[in-house]
Enzyme design. Structure first.
Site, PDB file in Angstrom:
ATOM      1  N   GLU A  78      37.287  36.187  38.966  1.00  0.00           N
ATOM      2  CA  GLU A  78      37.557  35.075  39.878  1.00  0.00           C
ATOM      3  C   GLU A  78      38.805  35.340  40.733  1.00  0.00           C
ATOM      4  OE1 GLU A  78      38.088  30.206  40.026  1.00  0.00           O
ATOM      5  OE2 GLU A  78      38.418  31.241  38.130  1.00  0.00           O
ATOM      6  N   LYS A 130      33.166  34.850  40.689  1.00  0.00           N
ATOM      7  CA  LYS A 130      33.404  33.445  41.027  1.00  0.00           C
ATOM      8  C   LYS A 130      34.331  33.438  42.234  1.00  0.00           C
ATOM      9  CE  LYS A 130      34.799  28.917  39.276  1.00  0.00           C
ATOM     10  NZ  LYS A 130      34.976  28.046  38.097  1.00  0.00           N
TER      11      LYS A 130
END
Length: 297
Positions: free
Chosen positions: A177, A214
């Protein structure tokens, strides 16, 4: 618990991932939004009891099932607790058909070169082994990009993939992420640098390995499609990043193959003082709208 079944559920992706992983710093804010004031609990232990009660209520709601919520990201303390008498990860998969993930980062370093890399993670191998034993499928680790700085963004992506390799070695699926802050003036430029850096690492990744990503919702629709389509990527999920649920859903629905992994946008409107019927109806509306946006592409 079957790794193959969980992998298939993530790959087919007809739903979204619930991010239930607010940690120490963001917990008071999450509780306040839920209608629990700081004066309602005394000290950290009671605070974490309160947030576990909130998360348990979400997980046990009839609105929260694996037909639309295909995964859930847990805070370490949530993984270590029970829901309805079962370890949280077991409850999610066995009772709800929801694939469990674990947030593993320990927060962010101070900004340098326009980014915040992750703090060191002492004891990560032990944590990964514990998660694997509890039937957790994967992990999530977050860094932040605040400027279109090539040096900083390379440092973020290098670190993400380095930790990702450690996670893969432990038998788990990493969600990398590298969040781009949605309010920065050079967001589109940062996304272009980020995409190139990620593609370089993906192309170098061994064919036996896969990661999930992400990412902040992109400034240009389908900008991350080359990542969605990459053979080393199991799934690309989107964070809401401060957008309201309606705005996040609207942007997400324009991005083919990306699904949601929303936190605040999922729990928006939920309140501790709601009756179960009110709570479940509010959560069902959120689940339905986020699910619809996730499969729209």
């Amino acid at each position: 618990m079957s790794i193959e079944q969980m992998t298939a559920k993530m790959s087919e992706g007809q739903g979204f991932i619930a991010a239930l992983d607010q940690s120490g710093g963001s917990t008071p804010k999450a509780l306040k939004l839920y209608g629990v004031e700081e004066s309602d609990y005394n000290g950290e232990a009671e605070m974490f009891d309160a947030v576990h009660a909130m998360r348990s209520r979400i997980m046990q709601s009839p609105a929260f099932t694996g037909d639309k919520v295909i995964g859930a990201i847990l805070f370490e303390m949530t993984m270590d607790r029970d829901v309805a008498g079962k370890p949280t990860s077991h409850y999610l998969w066995e009772e709800k058909g929801v694939v469990p993930f674990l947030k593993i980062d320990k927060g962010l370093e101070a900004e340098d070169n326009g980014v915040q890399v992750m703090k060191p993670m002492p004891g990560l191998d032990d944590l990964l082994a514990r998660a694997f034993k509890l039937g957790v499928f994967g992990t999530k680790e977050r860094s932040v990009i605040n400027a279109a700085n090539p040096v900083g963004i390379k440092a973020v992506v290098d670190q993400q993939f380095e930790i990702g390799e450690q996670v893969i070695a432990a038998g788990l699926m990493p969600i990398l992420e590298p969040e781009v802050t949605i309010t920065i003036a050079d967001k589109a430029e940062a996304e272009a640098i980020l995409r190139d850096e990620i593609l370089t690492h993906l192309d170098a990744l061994d064919e036996s390995k896969k990661v999930m990503l992400k990412l902040s919702l992109p400034s240009v629709a389908n900008f991350y499609k080359p990542l969605v389509d990459h053979p080393r990527v199991l799934k690309v999920v989107a964070l809401s990043g401060g957008y309201s649920r309606d705005d996040a859903n609207a942007i997400l629905s324009q991005n083919t193959g990306m699904i949601a992994s929303f936190s605040r946008a999922l729990s928006e409107g939920l309140n501790a003082k709601q009756t179960d019927a009110e709570f479940d109806a509010m959560l069902q509306a959120a689940v339905d709208s986020i699910h619809a946006a996730s499969i729209a592409g």
